[in-house]
Design a protein around this motif. Structure first.
Motif, PDB file in Angstrom:
ATOM      1  N   LYS A   4     101.185  29.865  13.709  1.00 47.77           N
ATOM      2  CA  LYS A   4     100.205  30.752  13.091  1.00 47.77           C
ATOM      3  C   LYS A   4      99.282  31.308  14.171  1.00 47.77           C
ATOM      4  O   LYS A   4      98.230  30.737  14.467  1.00 47.77           O
ATOM      5  N   VAL A   5      99.726  32.400  14.781  1.00 43.92           N
ATOM      6  CA  VAL A   5      98.961  33.043  15.847  1.00 43.92           C
ATOM      7  C   VAL A   5      98.627  34.456  15.414  1.00 43.92           C
ATOM      8  O   VAL A   5      99.476  35.187  14.906  1.00 43.92           O
ATOM      9  N   CYS A   6      97.379  34.838  15.588  1.00 42.28           N
ATOM     10  CA  CYS A   6      96.949  36.180  15.210  1.00 42.28           C
ATOM     11  C   CYS A   6      97.222  37.141  16.360  1.00 42.28           C
ATOM     12  O   CYS A   6      96.871  36.865  17.510  1.00 42.28           O
ATOM     13  N   VAL A   7      97.877  38.244  16.084  1.00 41.24           N
ATOM     14  CA  VAL A   7      98.152  39.238  17.110  1.00 41.24           C
ATOM     15  C   VAL A   7      97.333  40.493  16.825  1.00 41.24           C
ATOM     16  O   VAL A   7      96.940  40.745  15.684  1.00 41.24           O
ATOM     17  N   PRO A   8      97.028  41.289  17.874  1.00 31.73           N
ATOM     18  CA  PRO A   8      97.518  41.141  19.249  1.00 31.73           C
ATOM     19  C   PRO A   8      96.786  40.038  20.010  1.00 31.73           C
ATOM     20  O   PRO A   8      95.626  39.764  19.742  1.00 31.73           O
ATOM     21  N   THR A   9      97.483  39.419  20.947  1.00 31.14           N
ATOM     22  CA  THR A   9      96.885  38.418  21.822  1.00 31.14           C
ATOM     23  C   THR A   9      97.555  38.472  23.181  1.00 31.14           C
ATOM     24  O   THR A   9      98.606  39.107  23.342  1.00 31.14           O
ATOM     25  N   ASN A  10      96.967  37.808  24.157  1.00 32.55           N
ATOM     26  CA  ASN A  10      97.486  37.837  25.521  1.00 32.55           C
ATOM     27  C   ASN A  10      98.307  36.582  25.793  1.00 32.55           C
ATOM     28  O   ASN A  10      97.780  35.503  26.029  1.00 32.55           O
ATOM     29  N   ASN A  44     104.673  39.688  16.884  1.00 32.27           N
ATOM     30  CA  ASN A  44     104.142  41.050  16.805  1.00 32.27           C
ATOM     31  C   ASN A  44     104.915  41.932  15.836  1.00 32.27           C
ATOM     32  O   ASN A  44     104.344  42.850  15.252  1.00 32.27           O
ATOM     33  N   SER A  45     106.200  41.659  15.683  1.00 30.75           N
ATOM     34  CA  SER A  45     107.061  42.555  14.911  1.00 30.75           C
ATOM     35  C   SER A  45     107.868  41.803  13.855  1.00 30.75           C
ATOM     36  O   SER A  45     108.759  41.016  14.192  1.00 30.75           O
ATOM     37  N   PRO A  46     107.623  42.055  12.567  1.00 35.20           N
ATOM     38  CA  PRO A  46     108.434  41.432  11.516  1.00 35.20           C
ATOM     39  C   PRO A  46     109.886  41.897  11.554  1.00 35.20           C
ATOM     40  O   PRO A  46     110.784  41.179  11.119  1.00 35.20           O
ATOM     41  N   VAL A  47     110.117  43.105  12.096  1.00 35.24           N
ATOM     42  CA  VAL A  47     111.485  43.616  12.202  1.00 35.24           C
ATOM     43  C   VAL A  47     112.269  42.802  13.219  1.00 35.24           C
ATOM     44  O   VAL A  47     113.407  42.383  12.970  1.00 35.24           O
ATOM     45  N   ILE A  48     111.666  42.578  14.392  1.00 33.37           N
ATOM     46  CA  ILE A  48     112.338  41.778  15.423  1.00 33.37           C
ATOM     47  C   ILE A  48     112.471  40.334  14.951  1.00 33.37           C
ATOM     48  O   ILE A  48     113.473  39.665  15.235  1.00 33.37           O
ATOM     49  N   HIS A  98     106.424  52.147  15.333  1.00 27.80           N
ATOM     50  CA  HIS A  98     106.764  52.444  13.936  1.00 27.80           C
ATOM     51  C   HIS A  98     108.073  51.762  13.526  1.00 27.80           C
ATOM     52  O   HIS A  98     108.128  51.103  12.476  1.00 27.80           O
ATOM     53  N   VAL A  99     109.100  51.902  14.353  1.00 26.66           N
ATOM     54  CA  VAL A  99     110.422  51.346  14.035  1.00 26.66           C
ATOM     55  C   VAL A  99     110.365  49.827  13.883  1.00 26.66           C
ATOM     56  O   VAL A  99     110.950  49.257  12.959  1.00 26.66           O
ATOM     57  N   PHE A 100     109.627  49.177  14.788  1.00 32.17           N
ATOM     58  CA  PHE A 100     109.565  47.713  14.767  1.00 32.17           C
ATOM     59  C   PHE A 100     108.349  47.188  13.988  1.00 32.17           C
ATOM     60  O   PHE A 100     108.077  45.995  13.994  1.00 32.17           O
ATOM     61  N   ASP A 101     107.621  48.106  13.343  1.00 38.02           N
ATOM     62  CA  ASP A 101     106.519  47.747  12.455  1.00 38.02           C
ATOM     63  C   ASP A 101     105.443  46.913  13.162  1.00 38.02           C
ATOM     64  O   ASP A 101     104.997  45.877  12.635  1.00 38.02           O
ATOM     65  N   VAL A 102     105.036  47.384  14.338  1.00 36.21           N
ATOM     66  CA  VAL A 102     103.936  46.740  15.060  1.00 36.21           C
ATOM     67  C   VAL A 102     102.675  47.512  14.683  1.00 36.21           C
ATOM     68  O   VAL A 102     102.284  48.467  15.354  1.00 36.21           O
ATOM     69  N   SER A 103     102.035  47.100  13.618  1.00 29.72           N
ATOM     70  CA  SER A 103     100.957  47.886  13.020  1.00 29.72           C
ATOM     71  C   SER A 103      99.772  48.080  13.962  1.00 29.72           C
ATOM     72  O   SER A 103      99.202  49.175  14.029  1.00 29.72           O
ATOM     73  N   TRP A 104      99.394  47.041  14.685  1.00 31.42           N
ATOM     74  CA  TRP A 104      98.226  47.167  15.565  1.00 31.42           C
ATOM     75  C   TRP A 104      98.492  48.151  16.698  1.00 31.42           C
ATOM     76  O   TRP A 104      97.592  48.870  17.135  1.00 31.42           O
ATOM     77  N   LEU A 105      99.733  48.221  17.176  1.00 33.39           N
ATOM     78  CA  LEU A 105     100.066  49.164  18.243  1.00 33.39           C
ATOM     79  C   LEU A 105     100.116  50.597  17.703  1.00 33.39           C
ATOM     80  O   LEU A 105      99.749  51.545  18.408  1.00 33.39           O
ATOM     81  N   SER A 106     100.550  50.760  16.462  1.00 34.11           N
ATOM     82  CA  SER A 106     100.542  52.092  15.841  1.00 34.11           C
ATOM     83  C   SER A 106      99.122  52.643  15.773  1.00 34.11           C
ATOM     84  O   SER A 106      98.895  53.840  15.995  1.00 34.11           O
ATOM     85  N   LYS A 107      98.150  51.774  15.483  1.00 30.24           N
ATOM     86  CA  LYS A 107      96.747  52.210  15.428  1.00 30.24           C
ATOM     87  C   LYS A 107      96.246  52.621  16.809  1.00 30.24           C
ATOM     88  O   LYS A 107      95.515  53.613  16.948  1.00 30.24           O
ATOM     89  N   ILE A 108      96.656  51.882  17.825  1.00 34.13           N
ATOM     90  CA  ILE A 108      96.264  52.233  19.188  1.00 34.13           C
ATOM     91  C   ILE A 108      96.884  53.570  19.584  1.00 34.13           C
ATOM     92  O   ILE A 108      96.241  54.401  20.242  1.00 34.13           O
ATOM     93  N   CYS A 109      98.122  53.811  19.179  1.00 32.85           N
ATOM     94  CA  CYS A 109      98.793  55.079  19.489  1.00 32.85           C
ATOM     95  C   CYS A 109      98.070  56.252  18.825  1.00 32.85           C
ATOM     96  O   CYS A 109      97.925  57.325  19.422  1.00 32.85           O
TER      97      CYS A 109
END
Length: 337
Positions: A4-10, A44-48, A98-109
């Protein structure tokens, strides 16, 4: 089960391409490979996560994207930031998010598009049309509507006239893609007389009154003709008369459907109280989008700070997961079209 890790993280970019941790292979466009960890990517990605955990696949084809874009995407998954994001690879990174459903990265884009892509240096046509095409592809191909709103708002703030821009953008109307026709309609918004001016000229001087071609029919099918009639009743009558004349004798069901709609609208006439109906709330909606975007980006930043402290625990968990799992090596190709 994933920790249970919250992303994004380093998680640490030093782990990228590790022969020890890299249990998933990304096959790049130039034939090279990039090794990544299934747990980090899956967090990060539910698709992956579905591809690696449920389908037990350990290889992904990434040849639809530039190598630099894939490297930027992976770096973001590992660091929780998009430090390597630049204009040249922006579209590919946004598409992967978008394809891999990384929502936080979509917001940054989306934020990057607003702050960097739309930050024109010279207000040149090439700069503007490049940003226009990015927004158009995001809307038409990925169903990301906010890019168009940001683009139109930016045009207004920079006093870039819609008619002047569309005069160039739509100059070869017969060669425009459906995506570009939709973008022209979006840019016009409540000023639909602009696209209808171009349509009349095209039907009159290019097609020389020979009928409707595929693009003119597509525009008529997707533009809000009712709105056009209410706001520009005189021009609507001119358009309706012209389309009726050009459609006479046509056996096309699509043409007949458009013609029937025009005839019905003309019969109805201009509805009373149309000024209230046509109140332009697009600016309010765009303001709302901007506020949502700013709030989302703040949440991403706060979230990143909160979880950076858990890096070491996550790496230990990754090692445990990697050593105890037994993936069957196989290859799959993910379609991005």
């Amino acid at each position: 089960m994933l920790p249970k890790v919250c992303v994004p993280t380093n998680f640490g970019r030093e782990l990228i391409n590790s022969t020890v941790h890299g249990n998933v292979v990304l096959n790049l466009k130039d034939g090279t490979i990039l090794r990544v960890n299934s747990v980090i990517m899956s967090l990060n990605s539910p698709v992956i996560n579905n591809i690696t955990t449920n389908l037990c696949q350990s290889s992904l084809e990434m040849d639809d994207f530039k190598n630099e874009a894939v490297e930027c995407f992976v770096d973001a998954m590992y660091t929780g930031e998009a430090e390597k994001l630049v204009k040249d690879i922006f579209e590919d990174v946004n598409k992967m998010a978008h394809v891999f459903d990384v929502s936080w990265l979509s917001k940054i884009c989306l934020k990057f598009y607003k702050t960097d892509v739309l930050n024109f240096e010279n207000n040149s046509y090439n700069e503007i049309v490049s940003a226009c095409e990015i927004a158009s592809k995001a809307h038409y191909n990925l169903k990301q509507t906010k890019f168009v709103g940001l683009f139109v708002r930016n045009m207004a703030s920079r006093n870039i006239g819609k008619r002047a821009f569309l005069r160039k953008y739509m100059v070869n109307f017969g060669e425009l893609s459906k995506r570009q026709i939709m973008m022209s309609i979006q840019i016009s918004r409540n000023d639909l007389n602009i696209v209808f001016d171009f349509l009349i000229s095209y039907l009159s001087f290019v097609l020389k009154y020979t009928g409707l071609d595929e693009n003119s029919l597509y525009l008529l099918q997707h533009v809000d003709i009712k709105q056009f009639q209410l706001k520009y009743p005189d021009q609507f009558i001119e358009v309706a008369d012209l389309i009726t004349e050009l459609s006479e004798g046509s056996e096309s069901e699509e043409v007949k459907e458009v013609l029937e709609k025009l005839v019905d609208l003309r019969r109805e006439g201009v509805a009373s109280g149309s000024d209230d109906v046509l109140e332009d709330r697009s600016e309010d909606l765009e303001d709302s989008d901007d506020e949502d975007l700013e709030e989302e980006c703040k949440n991403v930043a706060i979230q990143t700070d909160e979880v950076k402290r858990g890096k070491n625990n996550v790496v230990i968990c990754i090692m445990y997961t990697f050593l105890t799992s037994k993936l069957h090596m196989s290859v799959t190709h993910v379609s991005y079209t």
